[in-house]
Write a protein that holds these residues in place. Structure first.
Motif, PDB file in Angstrom:
ATOM      1  N   LYS A 181      -4.587   9.148  -0.519  1.00  0.00           N
ATOM      2  CA  LYS A 181      -4.899   9.968   0.826  1.00  0.00           C
ATOM      3  C   LYS A 181      -4.035  11.264   0.892  1.00  0.00           C
ATOM      4  CE  LYS A 181      -6.118   6.570   4.209  1.00  0.00           C
ATOM      5  NZ  LYS A 181      -5.682   5.642   5.350  1.00  0.00           N
ATOM      6  N   ASP A 237      -7.613  -1.043  -2.295  1.00  0.00           N
ATOM      7  CA  ASP A 237      -6.904  -0.643  -1.156  1.00  0.00           C
ATOM      8  C   ASP A 237      -5.588   0.294  -1.345  1.00  0.00           C
ATOM      9  OD1 ASP A 237      -9.085  -1.634   0.248  1.00  0.00           O
ATOM     10  OD2 ASP A 237      -7.937  -3.755   0.714  1.00  0.00           O
ATOM     11  N   GLU A 278      -4.973   4.144  -0.235  1.00  0.00           N
ATOM     12  CA  GLU A 278      -4.038   4.426   0.707  1.00  0.00           C
ATOM     13  C   GLU A 278      -2.955   5.674  -0.138  1.00  0.00           C
ATOM     14  OE1 GLU A 278      -2.386   4.961   4.148  1.00  0.00           O
ATOM     15  OE2 GLU A 278      -3.967   3.563   3.824  1.00  0.00           O
ATOM     16  N   LYS A 296       0.957  -1.430  -0.003  1.00  0.00           N
ATOM     17  CA  LYS A 296       0.017   0.095   0.081  1.00  0.00           C
ATOM     18  C   LYS A 296       0.860   1.037  -0.111  1.00  0.00           C
ATOM     19  CE  LYS A 296      -3.818  -2.279   2.260  1.00  0.00           C
ATOM     20  NZ  LYS A 296      -4.627  -2.246   3.698  1.00  0.00           N
TER      21      LYS A 296
END
Length: 194
Positions: free
Chosen positions: A111, A104, A108, A79
């Motif tokens: 963000k 996922d 990540e 990630k």
């Protein structure tokens, strides 16, 4: 525009997530980056797609390619982007399955960063896994941008652009229904306002 946004993101210390329809468009995007003399600044992307190449359109040489599948899988599971890599290049097909580790990974990486969706009309379905994943990512990204020649083809497609609307419209639970009932006149008025 996308290449300029990549340059801006890297200069601002942000990572950049580039999502498009087909992996051959990575080559076009790199050409745009080279046209604004920014390849040295932004570097080559982590390519999420398997078996992909970025071609130098000037001479046909391979500038970058996907990592071997096992290495690609390790990066996605981690990630995080590899050290020194500023951006990701991927296609919508890479995260069209609910629960995919690729979703996922992208969430990540996104963000507090920047997401750019090219050919963004491909991500506008209200119930599609791609649309839902992008809604999630856009909600946690610091910024996002989209490009599409046919973004307002259907009322359901405009839901994806909801964050661009005034706050009162963003809060509407029946946003898509209102647009559908308003038909072509409301879609035209809304797109002119954007």
């Amino acid at each position: 525009v996308g290449a300029g946004l990549l340059r801006w993101a890297v200069m601002a210390g942000r990572k950049f997530v580039f999502i498009t329809e087909k992996d051959n468009l990575f080559t076009d995007f790199i050409r745009d980056v080279m046209d604004i003399k920014s390849l040295d600044l932004v570097g080559m992307p982590f390519i999420m797609n398997s078996g992909c190449k970025i071609i130098d359109q000037r001479d046909g040489s391979v500038m970058a390619r996907s990592l071997p599948p096992a290495q690609n899988k390790r990066i996605i599971a981690s990630k995080t982007l590899p050290e020194g890599v500023n951006w990701v290049a991927t296609t919508y097909s890479q995260f069209n399955r609910k629960g995919s580790p690729k979703i996922d990974f992208l969430a990540e990486v996104a963000k507090g960063q920047h997401i750019h969706t090219d050919e963004s009309h491909n991500a506008t379905g209200e119930t599609s896994n791609v649309g839902q994943a992008l809604d999630q990512m856009n909600g946690i990204a610091a910024s996002f941008s989209s490009s599409s020649a046919t973004f307002a083809k259907r009322a359901t497609g405009l839901r994806f652009y909801r964050r661009l609307m005034p706050a009162s419209i963003q809060r509407m639970d029946d946003f898509t229904t209102v647009l559908q009932k308003g038909g072509i006149p409301i879609l035209e008025a809304l797109t002119k306002a954007l």
